[in-house]
Design a protein around this motif. Structure first.
Motif, short mmCIF file in Angstrom:
data_model
loop_
_atom_site.label_atom_id
_atom_site.label_comp_id
_atom_site.label_asym_id
_atom_site.label_seq_id
_atom_site.Cartn_x
_atom_site.Cartn_y
_atom_site.Cartn_z
N CYS A 1 18.04 -15.56 -3.09
CA CYS A 1 16.75 -15.67 -3.79
C CYS A 1 15.69 -14.88 -3.05
N ALA A 2 15.63 -15.01 -1.72
CA ALA A 2 14.62 -14.28 -0.93
C ALA A 2 14.80 -12.78 -1.08
N GLU A 3 16.04 -12.31 -1.03
CA GLU A 3 16.30 -10.87 -1.18
C GLU A 3 15.84 -10.37 -2.55
N GLU A 4 16.17 -11.12 -3.59
CA GLU A 4 15.76 -10.70 -4.94
C GLU A 4 14.25 -10.76 -5.10
N CYS A 5 13.61 -11.78 -4.52
CA CYS A 5 12.15 -11.89 -4.60
C CYS A 5 11.47 -10.69 -3.93
N LEU A 6 12.01 -10.25 -2.79
CA LEU A 6 11.42 -9.10 -2.12
C LEU A 6 11.52 -7.85 -2.98
N ASP A 7 12.69 -7.64 -3.57
CA ASP A 7 12.86 -6.45 -4.42
C ASP A 7 12.02 -6.57 -5.68
N CYS A 8 11.95 -7.77 -6.24
CA CYS A 8 11.19 -7.97 -7.47
C CYS A 8 9.69 -7.83 -7.21
N GLY A 9 9.22 -8.40 -6.11
CA GLY A 9 7.80 -8.26 -5.77
C GLY A 9 7.43 -6.79 -5.62
N ALA A 10 8.25 -6.04 -4.89
CA ALA A 10 7.96 -4.61 -4.69
C ALA A 10 8.10 -3.83 -6.00
N SER A 11 9.06 -4.23 -6.84
CA SER A 11 9.25 -3.55 -8.12
C SER A 11 8.06 -3.78 -9.04
N CYS A 12 7.53 -4.99 -9.05
CA CYS A 12 6.36 -5.29 -9.89
C CYS A 12 5.13 -4.57 -9.36
N THR A 13 4.97 -4.49 -8.04
CA THR A 13 3.87 -3.71 -7.47
C THR A 13 3.99 -2.25 -7.90
N ALA A 14 5.21 -1.71 -7.86
CA ALA A 14 5.44 -0.30 -8.22
C ALA A 14 5.25 -0.07 -9.71
N CYS A 15 5.66 -1.04 -10.55
CA CYS A 15 5.54 -0.88 -12.00
C CYS A 15 4.07 -0.97 -12.42
N ALA A 16 3.33 -1.89 -11.82
CA ALA A 16 1.89 -1.97 -12.10
C ALA A 16 1.22 -0.65 -11.73
N ASP A 17 1.61 -0.10 -10.60
CA ASP A 17 1.00 1.14 -10.11
C ASP A 17 1.38 2.34 -10.98
N ALA A 18 2.64 2.43 -11.39
CA ALA A 18 3.05 3.52 -12.27
C ALA A 18 2.33 3.40 -13.61
N SER A 19 2.23 2.19 -14.15
CA SER A 19 1.57 1.96 -15.43
C SER A 19 0.10 2.38 -15.37
N LEU A 20 -0.51 2.13 -14.22
CA LEU A 20 -1.93 2.46 -14.03
C LEU A 20 -2.17 3.96 -14.16
N ILE B 1 0.83 -1.20 0.00
CA ILE B 1 0.00 0.00 0.00
C ILE B 1 0.87 1.25 0.00
N ALA B 2 1.94 1.25 0.79
CA ALA B 2 2.83 2.42 0.86
C ALA B 2 3.63 2.59 -0.42
N THR B 3 3.80 1.50 -1.17
CA THR B 3 4.54 1.57 -2.45
C THR B 3 3.71 2.24 -3.53
N ARG B 4 2.39 1.98 -3.51
CA ARG B 4 1.52 2.55 -4.56
C ARG B 4 1.37 4.07 -4.40
N GLN B 5 1.44 4.77 -5.54
CA GLN B 5 1.34 6.23 -5.54
C GLN B 5 0.12 6.73 -6.32
N SER B 6 -0.56 5.87 -7.07
CA SER B 6 -1.72 6.28 -7.87
C SER B 6 -2.89 6.63 -6.97
N SER B 7 -3.42 7.84 -7.13
CA SER B 7 -4.58 8.38 -6.38
C SER B 7 -5.00 7.57 -5.16
N PRO B 8 -4.28 7.73 -4.06
CA PRO B 8 -4.58 6.98 -2.84
C PRO B 8 -5.84 7.47 -2.14
N ASP B 9 -6.50 6.58 -1.41
CA ASP B 9 -7.51 7.01 -0.44
C ASP B 9 -6.75 7.22 0.87
#
Lengths: 131, 131, 131, 131
Positions: free
Chosen positions: C24-43, B71-79
Protein backbone atom coordinates in the motif's frame (compact mmCIF):
# COMPACT_ATOMS: atom_id res chain seq x y z
CA UNK A 1 -2.67 29.23 17.39
CA UNK A 2 -2.52 26.73 20.22
CA UNK A 3 0.49 24.79 18.93
CA UNK A 4 2.70 27.56 20.30
CA UNK A 5 1.71 26.60 23.86
CA UNK A 6 2.88 23.05 23.21
CA UNK A 7 6.24 24.19 21.82
CA UNK A 8 6.71 26.38 24.90
CA UNK A 9 6.28 23.27 27.10
CA UNK A 10 9.12 21.41 25.35
CA UNK A 11 11.25 19.75 28.08
CA UNK A 12 14.62 20.88 26.71
CA UNK A 13 15.94 24.30 27.81
CA UNK A 14 14.75 26.79 25.17
CA UNK A 15 17.33 27.60 22.51
CA UNK A 16 18.02 31.29 22.10
CA UNK A 17 16.20 31.19 18.76
CA UNK A 18 13.04 29.38 19.88
CA UNK A 19 10.92 32.50 19.68
CA UNK A 20 12.05 33.46 16.15
CA UNK A 21 11.59 29.84 15.05
CA UNK A 22 8.05 29.89 16.44
CA UNK A 23 7.24 33.12 14.59
CA UNK A 24 8.70 31.54 11.46
CA UNK A 25 6.56 28.40 11.93
CA UNK A 26 3.40 30.50 12.37
CA UNK A 27 4.09 32.52 9.24
CA UNK A 28 4.98 29.37 7.26
CA UNK A 29 1.63 27.80 8.20
CA UNK A 30 -0.30 30.87 7.09
CA UNK A 31 1.81 31.26 3.94
CA UNK A 32 1.49 27.59 2.99
CA UNK A 33 -2.29 27.75 3.36
CA UNK A 34 -2.43 31.10 1.54
CA UNK A 35 -0.46 29.71 -1.41
CA UNK A 36 -2.72 26.63 -1.52
CA UNK A 37 -5.75 28.96 -1.52
CA UNK A 38 -4.29 31.33 -4.14
CA UNK A 39 -3.39 28.44 -6.49
CA UNK A 40 -6.94 27.13 -6.06
CA UNK A 41 -8.62 30.50 -6.63
CA UNK A 42 -6.43 31.10 -9.71
CA UNK A 43 -7.44 27.70 -11.08
CA UNK A 44 -11.08 28.87 -11.11
CA UNK A 45 -10.44 32.24 -12.76
CA UNK A 46 -11.62 32.78 -16.34
CA UNK A 47 -8.08 33.82 -17.34
CA UNK A 48 -6.55 30.64 -15.88
CA UNK A 49 -4.32 30.29 -18.95
CA UNK A 50 -2.50 33.49 -17.99
CA UNK A 51 -2.20 32.25 -14.40
CA UNK A 52 -0.35 29.00 -15.09
CA UNK A 53 2.95 30.26 -13.80
CA UNK A 54 1.55 31.77 -10.60
CA UNK A 55 -0.32 28.52 -9.90
CA UNK A 56 2.91 26.52 -10.34
CA UNK A 57 4.88 28.82 -8.06
CA UNK A 58 2.13 28.87 -5.41
CA UNK A 59 2.03 25.05 -5.36
CA UNK A 60 5.82 24.90 -4.92
CA UNK A 61 5.82 27.62 -2.25
CA UNK A 62 3.07 25.82 -0.31
CA UNK A 63 5.16 22.63 -0.26
CA UNK A 64 8.29 24.43 0.96
CA UNK A 65 6.37 26.44 3.59
CA UNK A 66 4.57 23.37 4.99
CA UNK A 67 7.85 21.44 5.32
CA UNK A 68 9.57 24.43 6.91
CA UNK A 69 6.71 24.95 9.37
CA UNK A 70 7.24 21.42 10.68
CA UNK A 71 11.01 21.81 10.93
CA UNK A 72 10.79 25.19 12.67
CA UNK A 73 8.24 23.75 15.12
CA UNK A 74 10.55 20.94 16.28
CA UNK A 75 12.87 21.83 19.16
CA UNK A 76 14.53 18.45 19.91
CA UNK A 77 18.31 18.56 19.17
CA UNK A 78 18.23 20.21 15.75
CA UNK A 79 20.90 19.95 13.07
CA UNK A 80 21.55 23.66 12.59
CA UNK A 81 22.72 23.34 8.97
CA UNK A 82 19.53 21.50 8.04
CA UNK A 83 17.23 23.99 9.78
CA UNK A 84 19.07 26.90 8.22
CA UNK A 85 18.98 25.34 4.74
CA UNK A 86 15.22 24.77 4.97
CA UNK A 87 14.57 28.33 6.17
CA UNK A 88 16.78 29.72 3.38
CA UNK A 89 14.86 27.73 0.77
CA UNK A 90 11.62 29.02 2.27
CA UNK A 91 12.78 32.63 2.09
CA UNK A 92 13.72 32.15 -1.59
CA UNK A 93 10.40 30.45 -2.37
CA UNK A 94 8.47 33.28 -0.70
CA UNK A 95 10.31 35.94 -2.73
CA UNK A 96 9.68 34.05 -5.98
CA UNK A 97 6.00 33.59 -5.13
CA UNK A 98 5.53 37.20 -4.01
CA UNK A 99 7.06 38.49 -7.27
CA UNK A 100 4.84 36.28 -9.41
CA UNK A 101 1.72 37.17 -7.39
CA UNK A 102 2.59 40.87 -7.74
CA UNK A 103 2.26 40.54 -11.51
CA UNK A 104 -1.43 39.63 -11.09
CA UNK A 105 -2.21 41.79 -8.06
CA UNK A 106 -3.97 44.51 -10.04
CA UNK A 107 -6.65 42.18 -11.43
CA UNK A 108 -6.75 39.45 -8.78
CA UNK A 109 -7.09 40.57 -5.18
CA UNK A 110 -6.23 37.06 -3.92
CA UNK A 111 -2.82 37.38 -5.61
CA UNK A 112 -2.28 40.77 -3.96
CA UNK A 113 -3.03 39.37 -0.52
CA UNK A 114 -0.95 36.24 -1.15
CA UNK A 115 2.06 38.38 -2.12
CA UNK A 116 1.76 40.18 1.21
CA UNK A 117 1.65 36.94 3.20
CA UNK A 118 4.72 35.67 1.29
CA UNK A 119 6.65 38.85 2.15
CA UNK A 120 5.69 38.52 5.82
CA UNK A 121 6.87 34.90 5.80
CA UNK A 122 10.11 35.90 4.07
CA UNK A 123 10.74 38.45 6.84
CA UNK A 124 10.15 35.81 9.53
CA UNK A 125 12.61 33.49 7.75
CA UNK A 126 15.17 36.32 7.57
CA UNK A 127 14.83 36.82 11.34
CA UNK A 128 15.85 33.18 11.85
CA UNK A 129 18.75 33.51 9.41
CA UNK A 130 20.00 36.70 11.14
CA UNK A 131 20.61 34.78 14.38
CA UNK B 1 7.73 4.04 -10.80
CA UNK B 2 4.91 4.94 -13.17
CA UNK B 3 4.86 8.67 -12.39
CA UNK B 4 7.90 9.06 -14.66
CA UNK B 5 5.74 8.14 -17.68
CA UNK B 6 3.32 10.94 -16.81
CA UNK B 7 6.10 13.52 -16.47
CA UNK B 8 7.45 12.43 -19.87
CA UNK B 9 4.03 13.21 -21.40
CA UNK B 10 4.06 16.81 -20.14
CA UNK B 11 2.87 19.03 -23.04
CA UNK B 12 5.65 21.62 -22.72
CA UNK B 13 8.91 21.01 -24.60
CA UNK B 14 11.20 19.18 -22.16
CA UNK B 15 13.67 21.42 -20.37
CA UNK B 16 17.28 20.33 -20.69
CA UNK B 17 17.23 19.30 -17.04
CA UNK B 18 14.02 17.23 -17.06
CA UNK B 19 15.86 13.95 -16.84
CA UNK B 20 18.04 15.00 -13.88
CA UNK B 21 14.98 16.46 -12.16
CA UNK B 22 13.15 13.18 -12.62
CA UNK B 23 16.04 11.21 -11.14
CA UNK B 24 16.09 13.70 -8.27
CA UNK B 25 12.32 13.26 -7.71
CA UNK B 26 12.68 9.46 -7.68
CA UNK B 27 15.50 9.58 -5.15
CA UNK B 28 13.63 12.14 -3.00
CA UNK B 29 10.60 9.84 -2.84
CA UNK B 30 12.70 6.88 -1.75
CA UNK B 31 14.73 8.99 0.67
CA UNK B 32 11.65 10.60 2.21
CA UNK B 33 10.05 7.19 2.77
CA UNK B 34 13.36 5.76 4.05
CA UNK B 35 13.74 8.55 6.59
CA UNK B 36 10.12 8.08 7.72
CA UNK B 37 10.83 4.34 8.12
CA UNK B 38 14.16 4.87 9.91
CA UNK B 39 12.62 7.36 12.37
CA UNK B 40 9.85 4.85 13.03
CA UNK B 41 12.20 1.88 13.50
CA UNK B 42 14.42 3.95 15.82
CA UNK B 43 11.36 4.89 17.88
CA UNK B 44 10.80 1.20 18.65
CA UNK B 45 14.43 0.39 19.57
CA UNK B 46 15.24 -0.34 23.22
CA UNK B 47 17.93 2.39 23.14
CA UNK B 48 15.48 5.01 21.83
CA UNK B 49 16.89 7.55 24.28
CA UNK B 50 20.22 7.47 22.42
CA UNK B 51 18.40 7.78 19.09
CA UNK B 52 16.53 11.02 19.79
CA UNK B 53 18.75 13.11 17.54
CA UNK B 54 18.66 10.70 14.60
CA UNK B 55 14.85 10.52 14.87
CA UNK B 56 14.64 14.32 14.79
CA UNK B 57 16.92 14.61 11.78
CA UNK B 58 15.11 11.80 9.91
CA UNK B 59 11.74 13.52 10.46
CA UNK B 60 13.16 16.81 9.12
CA UNK B 61 14.84 15.12 6.16
CA UNK B 62 11.61 13.29 5.26
CA UNK B 63 9.74 16.62 5.17
CA UNK B 64 12.35 18.30 2.96
CA UNK B 65 12.60 15.29 0.61
CA UNK B 66 8.83 14.97 0.18
CA UNK B 67 8.48 18.68 -0.66
CA UNK B 68 11.44 18.52 -3.06
CA UNK B 69 10.03 15.42 -4.78
CA UNK B 70 6.88 17.35 -5.65
CA UNK B 71 8.78 20.40 -6.86
CA UNK B 72 11.19 18.34 -8.99
CA UNK B 73 8.23 16.45 -10.48
CA UNK B 74 6.51 19.61 -11.74
CA UNK B 75 7.57 20.78 -15.21
CA UNK B 76 5.17 23.72 -15.83
CA UNK B 77 7.08 27.05 -16.07
CA UNK B 78 9.33 26.70 -13.02
CA UNK B 79 10.91 29.53 -11.09
CA UNK B 80 14.53 28.42 -11.34
CA UNK B 81 15.66 30.13 -8.13
CA UNK B 82 12.91 28.38 -6.16
CA UNK B 83 13.64 24.93 -7.64
CA UNK B 84 17.35 25.38 -7.02
CA UNK B 85 16.82 26.56 -3.43
CA UNK B 86 14.64 23.55 -2.64
CA UNK B 87 17.14 21.11 -4.15
CA UNK B 88 20.00 22.79 -2.25
CA UNK B 89 18.09 22.46 1.04
CA UNK B 90 17.44 18.81 0.20
CA UNK B 91 21.13 18.12 -0.46
CA UNK B 92 22.00 19.72 2.89
CA UNK B 93 19.30 17.76 4.73
CA UNK B 94 20.52 14.50 3.18
CA UNK B 95 24.12 15.14 4.27
CA UNK B 96 23.01 15.97 7.82
CA UNK B 97 20.82 12.87 7.99
CA UNK B 98 23.47 10.57 6.50
CA UNK B 99 26.04 11.78 9.03
CA UNK B 100 23.70 11.23 11.97
CA UNK B 101 22.62 7.80 10.67
CA UNK B 102 26.30 6.85 10.25
CA UNK B 103 26.80 7.29 13.99
CA UNK B 104 24.31 4.46 14.62
CA UNK B 105 25.09 2.30 11.61
CA UNK B 106 27.20 -0.21 13.54
CA UNK B 107 24.37 -1.22 15.88
CA UNK B 108 21.29 -0.42 13.76
CA UNK B 109 21.25 -1.79 10.24
CA UNK B 110 18.25 0.44 9.34
CA UNK B 111 20.41 3.49 10.06
CA UNK B 112 23.19 2.12 7.84
CA UNK B 113 20.78 1.62 4.94
CA UNK B 114 19.13 5.00 5.49
CA UNK B 115 22.54 6.73 5.36
CA UNK B 116 23.14 5.12 1.97
CA UNK B 117 19.78 6.27 0.58
CA UNK B 118 20.49 9.81 1.85
CA UNK B 119 23.86 9.84 0.06
CA UNK B 120 22.26 8.62 -3.17
CA UNK B 121 19.61 11.37 -2.89
CA UNK B 122 22.32 13.96 -2.18
CA UNK B 123 24.12 12.87 -5.37
CA UNK B 124 20.91 13.22 -7.40
CA UNK B 125 20.40 16.73 -5.96
CA UNK B 126 23.99 17.63 -6.86
CA UNK B 127 23.36 16.54 -10.44
CA UNK B 128 20.51 19.06 -10.64
CA UNK B 129 22.66 21.79 -9.08
CA UNK B 130 25.53 21.10 -11.50
CA UNK B 131 23.32 22.06 -14.48
CA UNK C 1 12.46 1.15 -3.59
CA UNK C 2 14.99 0.87 -0.77
CA UNK C 3 12.67 2.07 2.00
CA UNK C 4 11.12 -1.41 2.05
CA UNK C 5 14.41 -2.85 3.37
CA UNK C 6 14.30 -0.39 6.27
CA UNK C 7 10.71 -1.28 7.16
CA UNK C 8 11.66 -4.96 7.11
CA UNK C 9 14.35 -4.24 9.73
CA UNK C 10 11.85 -2.71 12.17
CA UNK C 11 12.65 -4.12 15.64
CA UNK C 12 9.05 -5.04 16.56
CA UNK C 13 7.74 -8.45 15.50
CA UNK C 14 6.09 -7.96 12.10
CA UNK C 15 2.32 -7.52 12.24
CA UNK C 16 0.41 -9.93 10.05
CA UNK C 17 -0.44 -7.03 7.72
CA UNK C 18 3.07 -5.61 7.33
CA UNK C 19 3.44 -6.87 3.79
CA UNK C 20 0.07 -5.51 2.59
CA UNK C 21 0.84 -2.20 4.31
CA UNK C 22 4.18 -2.05 2.52
CA UNK C 23 2.55 -2.70 -0.86
CA UNK C 24 0.00 0.00 0.00
CA UNK C 25 2.80 2.45 0.90
CA UNK C 26 4.62 1.76 -2.37
CA UNK C 27 1.47 2.30 -4.43
CA UNK C 28 0.58 5.45 -2.47
CA UNK C 29 4.01 6.93 -3.21
CA UNK C 30 3.67 6.25 -6.93
CA UNK C 31 0.06 7.42 -6.98
CA UNK C 32 0.83 10.62 -5.06
CA UNK C 33 3.66 11.46 -7.46
CA UNK C 34 1.51 10.49 -10.47
CA UNK C 35 -1.32 12.78 -9.36
CA UNK C 36 1.16 15.63 -8.77
CA UNK C 37 2.54 15.04 -12.29
CA UNK C 38 -0.92 14.76 -13.90
CA UNK C 39 -2.13 17.98 -12.25
CA UNK C 40 1.03 19.69 -13.49
CA UNK C 41 0.76 18.35 -17.04
CA UNK C 42 -2.93 19.33 -17.16
CA UNK C 43 -2.03 22.85 -16.02
CA UNK C 44 0.12 23.26 -19.15
CA UNK C 45 -2.47 21.91 -21.62
CA UNK C 46 -4.11 24.34 -24.05
CA UNK C 47 -7.55 23.19 -22.83
CA UNK C 48 -6.67 23.85 -19.18
CA UNK C 49 -10.09 25.44 -18.63
CA UNK C 50 -11.75 22.07 -19.27
CA UNK C 51 -9.26 20.38 -16.94
CA UNK C 52 -9.95 22.43 -13.80
CA UNK C 53 -11.84 19.67 -12.05
CA UNK C 54 -9.27 16.96 -12.80
CA UNK C 55 -6.49 19.25 -11.56
CA UNK C 56 -8.40 19.85 -8.32
CA UNK C 57 -9.03 16.16 -7.75
CA UNK C 58 -5.42 15.21 -8.59
CA UNK C 59 -4.11 17.77 -6.06
CA UNK C 60 -6.43 16.36 -3.37
CA UNK C 61 -5.57 12.75 -4.22
CA UNK C 62 -1.82 13.53 -4.07
CA UNK C 63 -2.25 14.95 -0.57
CA UNK C 64 -4.21 11.94 0.68
CA UNK C 65 -1.81 9.44 -0.93
CA UNK C 66 1.30 11.13 0.48
CA UNK C 67 -0.15 11.15 4.01
CA UNK C 68 -1.29 7.53 3.69
CA UNK C 69 2.14 6.44 2.39
CA UNK C 70 3.73 7.73 5.59
CA UNK C 71 1.13 6.13 7.84
CA UNK C 72 1.34 2.75 6.06
CA UNK C 73 5.16 2.89 6.28
CA UNK C 74 5.18 3.25 10.08
CA UNK C 75 5.13 -0.03 12.03
CA UNK C 76 5.52 1.20 15.65
CA UNK C 77 2.38 0.43 17.72
CA UNK C 78 -0.28 1.66 15.31
CA UNK C 79 -3.78 2.80 16.23
CA UNK C 80 -5.72 0.43 13.98
CA UNK C 81 -8.77 2.71 13.63
CA UNK C 82 -6.56 5.57 12.48
CA UNK C 83 -4.63 3.46 9.96
CA UNK C 84 -7.84 2.00 8.61
CA UNK C 85 -9.53 5.41 8.33
CA UNK C 86 -6.58 6.82 6.39
CA UNK C 87 -6.48 3.85 4.01
CA UNK C 88 -10.26 4.09 3.48
CA UNK C 89 -9.96 7.79 2.62
CA UNK C 90 -7.15 6.95 0.22
CA UNK C 91 -9.23 4.28 -1.53
CA UNK C 92 -12.08 6.78 -1.94
CA UNK C 93 -9.73 9.50 -3.23
CA UNK C 94 -8.23 7.08 -5.76
CA UNK C 95 -11.65 6.10 -7.10
CA UNK C 96 -12.70 9.75 -7.44
CA UNK C 97 -9.45 10.65 -9.18
CA UNK C 98 -9.54 7.63 -11.51
CA UNK C 99 -13.10 8.48 -12.57
CA UNK C 100 -12.25 12.10 -13.30
CA UNK C 101 -9.05 11.13 -15.16
CA UNK C 102 -11.05 8.62 -17.23
CA UNK C 103 -13.15 11.49 -18.58
CA UNK C 104 -10.03 12.98 -20.19
CA UNK C 105 -8.20 9.76 -21.03
CA UNK C 106 -9.12 9.83 -24.73
CA UNK C 107 -7.42 13.17 -25.38
CA UNK C 108 -4.77 13.23 -22.65
CA UNK C 109 -2.57 10.17 -22.33
CA UNK C 110 -1.25 11.39 -18.94
CA UNK C 111 -4.81 11.24 -17.57
CA UNK C 112 -5.19 7.70 -18.91
CA UNK C 113 -2.01 6.55 -17.18
CA UNK C 114 -2.89 8.39 -13.97
CA UNK C 115 -6.29 6.67 -13.85
CA UNK C 116 -4.50 3.32 -14.02
CA UNK C 117 -2.12 4.18 -11.18
CA UNK C 118 -5.08 5.35 -9.06
CA UNK C 119 -6.87 2.02 -9.65
CA UNK C 120 -3.74 0.07 -8.70
CA UNK C 121 -3.42 2.14 -5.51
CA UNK C 122 -7.12 1.61 -4.73
CA UNK C 123 -6.58 -2.17 -5.03
CA UNK C 124 -3.61 -2.02 -2.65
CA UNK C 125 -5.74 -0.05 -0.16
CA UNK C 126 -8.52 -2.62 -0.48
CA UNK C 127 -6.02 -5.39 0.35
CA UNK C 128 -5.26 -3.62 3.63
CA UNK C 129 -8.95 -3.13 4.38
CA UNK C 130 -9.72 -6.81 3.68
CA UNK C 131 -7.46 -7.91 6.55
CA UNK D 1 -4.92 33.65 9.76
CA UNK D 2 -4.77 35.54 6.48
CA UNK D 3 -5.40 32.55 4.22
CA UNK D 4 -9.10 32.85 5.07
CA UNK D 5 -9.26 36.18 3.21
CA UNK D 6 -7.90 34.49 0.10
CA UNK D 7 -10.43 31.66 0.26
CA UNK D 8 -13.21 34.24 0.63
CA UNK D 9 -12.06 35.84 -2.65
CA UNK D 10 -12.42 32.57 -4.60
CA UNK D 11 -14.17 33.43 -7.91
CA UNK D 12 -16.73 30.60 -7.75
CA UNK D 13 -20.00 31.25 -5.92
CA UNK D 14 -19.46 30.10 -2.34
CA UNK D 15 -20.73 26.61 -1.61
CA UNK D 16 -23.11 26.41 1.33
CA UNK D 17 -20.39 24.65 3.33
CA UNK D 18 -17.52 27.06 2.64
CA UNK D 19 -17.62 28.52 6.11
CA UNK D 20 -17.58 25.13 7.89
CA UNK D 21 -14.80 23.97 5.56
CA UNK D 22 -12.78 27.06 6.43
CA UNK D 23 -13.23 26.45 10.15
CA UNK D 24 -12.20 22.84 9.56
CA UNK D 25 -9.06 23.96 7.64
CA UNK D 26 -8.08 26.36 10.42
CA UNK D 27 -8.47 23.68 13.10
CA UNK D 28 -6.59 21.12 10.97
CA UNK D 29 -3.65 23.51 10.61
CA UNK D 30 -3.49 24.09 14.36
CA UNK D 31 -4.00 20.41 15.12
CA UNK D 32 -1.36 19.27 12.63
CA UNK D 33 1.18 21.69 14.10
CA UNK D 34 0.16 20.74 17.65
CA UNK D 35 0.65 17.03 16.94
CA UNK D 36 4.05 17.75 15.35
CA UNK D 37 4.99 19.75 18.45
CA UNK D 38 3.66 17.12 20.90
CA UNK D 39 5.53 14.29 19.15
CA UNK D 40 8.68 16.41 19.29
CA UNK D 41 8.27 17.34 22.97
CA UNK D 42 7.56 13.70 23.85
CA UNK D 43 10.72 12.63 22.01
CA UNK D 44 12.77 14.77 24.42
CA UNK D 45 11.08 13.55 27.62
CA UNK D 46 13.08 11.32 29.98
CA UNK D 47 10.30 8.71 29.84
CA UNK D 48 10.34 8.61 26.02
CA UNK D 49 10.11 4.80 26.09
CA UNK D 50 6.62 5.07 27.62
CA UNK D 51 5.68 7.68 25.02
CA UNK D 52 6.40 5.63 21.89
CA UNK D 53 2.74 5.04 21.10
CA UNK D 54 1.68 8.66 21.58
CA UNK D 55 4.56 9.80 19.36
CA UNK D 56 3.46 7.39 16.63
CA UNK D 57 -0.15 8.49 16.80
CA UNK D 58 0.79 12.20 16.86
CA UNK D 59 2.95 11.75 13.72
CA UNK D 60 0.07 10.01 11.94
CA UNK D 61 -2.48 12.59 13.08
CA UNK D 62 -0.23 15.44 11.89
CA UNK D 63 -0.04 13.87 8.42
CA UNK D 64 -3.82 13.41 8.17
CA UNK D 65 -4.55 16.93 9.49
CA UNK D 66 -2.09 18.63 7.12
CA UNK D 67 -3.57 16.81 4.10
CA UNK D 68 -7.12 17.60 5.22
CA UNK D 69 -6.27 21.27 5.78
CA UNK D 70 -5.24 21.57 2.13
CA UNK D 71 -8.31 19.74 0.86
CA UNK D 72 -10.71 21.78 3.01
CA UNK D 73 -9.01 24.99 1.84
CA UNK D 74 -9.62 24.27 -1.85
CA UNK D 75 -12.95 25.49 -3.23
CA UNK D 76 -12.63 24.70 -6.97
CA UNK D 77 -15.15 22.03 -8.09
CA UNK D 78 -14.65 19.51 -5.29
CA UNK D 79 -15.41 15.81 -5.46
CA UNK D 80 -17.73 15.58 -2.49
CA UNK D 81 -16.99 11.91 -1.73
CA UNK D 82 -13.27 12.63 -1.60
CA UNK D 83 -13.64 15.69 0.64
CA UNK D 84 -15.96 13.80 2.96
CA UNK D 85 -13.66 10.75 3.14
CA UNK D 86 -10.68 12.94 4.05
CA UNK D 87 -12.63 14.79 6.74
CA UNK D 88 -13.92 11.49 8.16
CA UNK D 89 -10.37 10.10 8.35
CA UNK D 90 -9.30 13.30 10.07
CA UNK D 91 -12.08 13.03 12.67
CA UNK D 92 -11.04 9.44 13.40
CA UNK D 93 -7.35 10.37 13.64
CA UNK D 94 -8.17 13.21 16.04
CA UNK D 95 -10.17 10.90 18.33
CA UNK D 96 -7.37 8.30 18.37
CA UNK D 97 -4.76 10.96 19.09
CA UNK D 98 -6.83 12.66 21.80
CA UNK D 99 -7.38 9.33 23.58
CA UNK D 100 -3.69 8.47 23.51
CA UNK D 101 -2.68 11.97 24.65
CA UNK D 102 -5.22 11.73 27.50
CA UNK D 103 -3.30 8.77 28.90
CA UNK D 104 -0.26 11.02 29.44
CA UNK D 105 -2.07 14.25 30.30
CA UNK D 106 -1.50 13.96 34.04
CA UNK D 107 2.30 13.97 33.76
CA UNK D 108 2.82 15.81 30.46
CA UNK D 109 1.04 19.13 30.06
CA UNK D 110 1.83 19.19 26.31
CA UNK D 111 -0.17 15.98 25.92
CA UNK D 112 -3.09 17.52 27.81
CA UNK D 113 -3.13 20.56 25.54
CA UNK D 114 -2.69 18.45 22.40
CA UNK D 115 -5.70 16.30 23.38
CA UNK D 116 -7.79 19.47 23.61
CA UNK D 117 -6.72 20.69 20.17
CA UNK D 118 -7.51 17.25 18.70
CA UNK D 119 -11.01 17.36 20.19
CA UNK D 120 -11.59 20.86 18.80
CA UNK D 121 -10.45 19.68 15.37
CA UNK D 122 -12.69 16.61 15.61
CA UNK D 123 -15.66 18.90 16.34
CA UNK D 124 -14.84 21.06 13.30
CA UNK D 125 -14.67 17.90 11.14
CA UNK D 126 -18.03 16.76 12.52
CA UNK D 127 -19.55 20.11 11.53
CA UNK D 128 -18.50 19.45 7.93
CA UNK D 129 -19.85 15.91 8.05
CA UNK D 130 -23.20 17.09 9.48
CA UNK D 131 -23.85 19.16 6.34
Amino acid sequence: MTFREIVELHPAPPSEIREVLLRCAEECLDCGASCTACADASLSESDVQELMRVIRVCLDCADVCDATARIATRQSSPDKRLVRAAVEACATACVACAEECDRHAAHHEHCRICAGVCRRCKAACDDVLAR
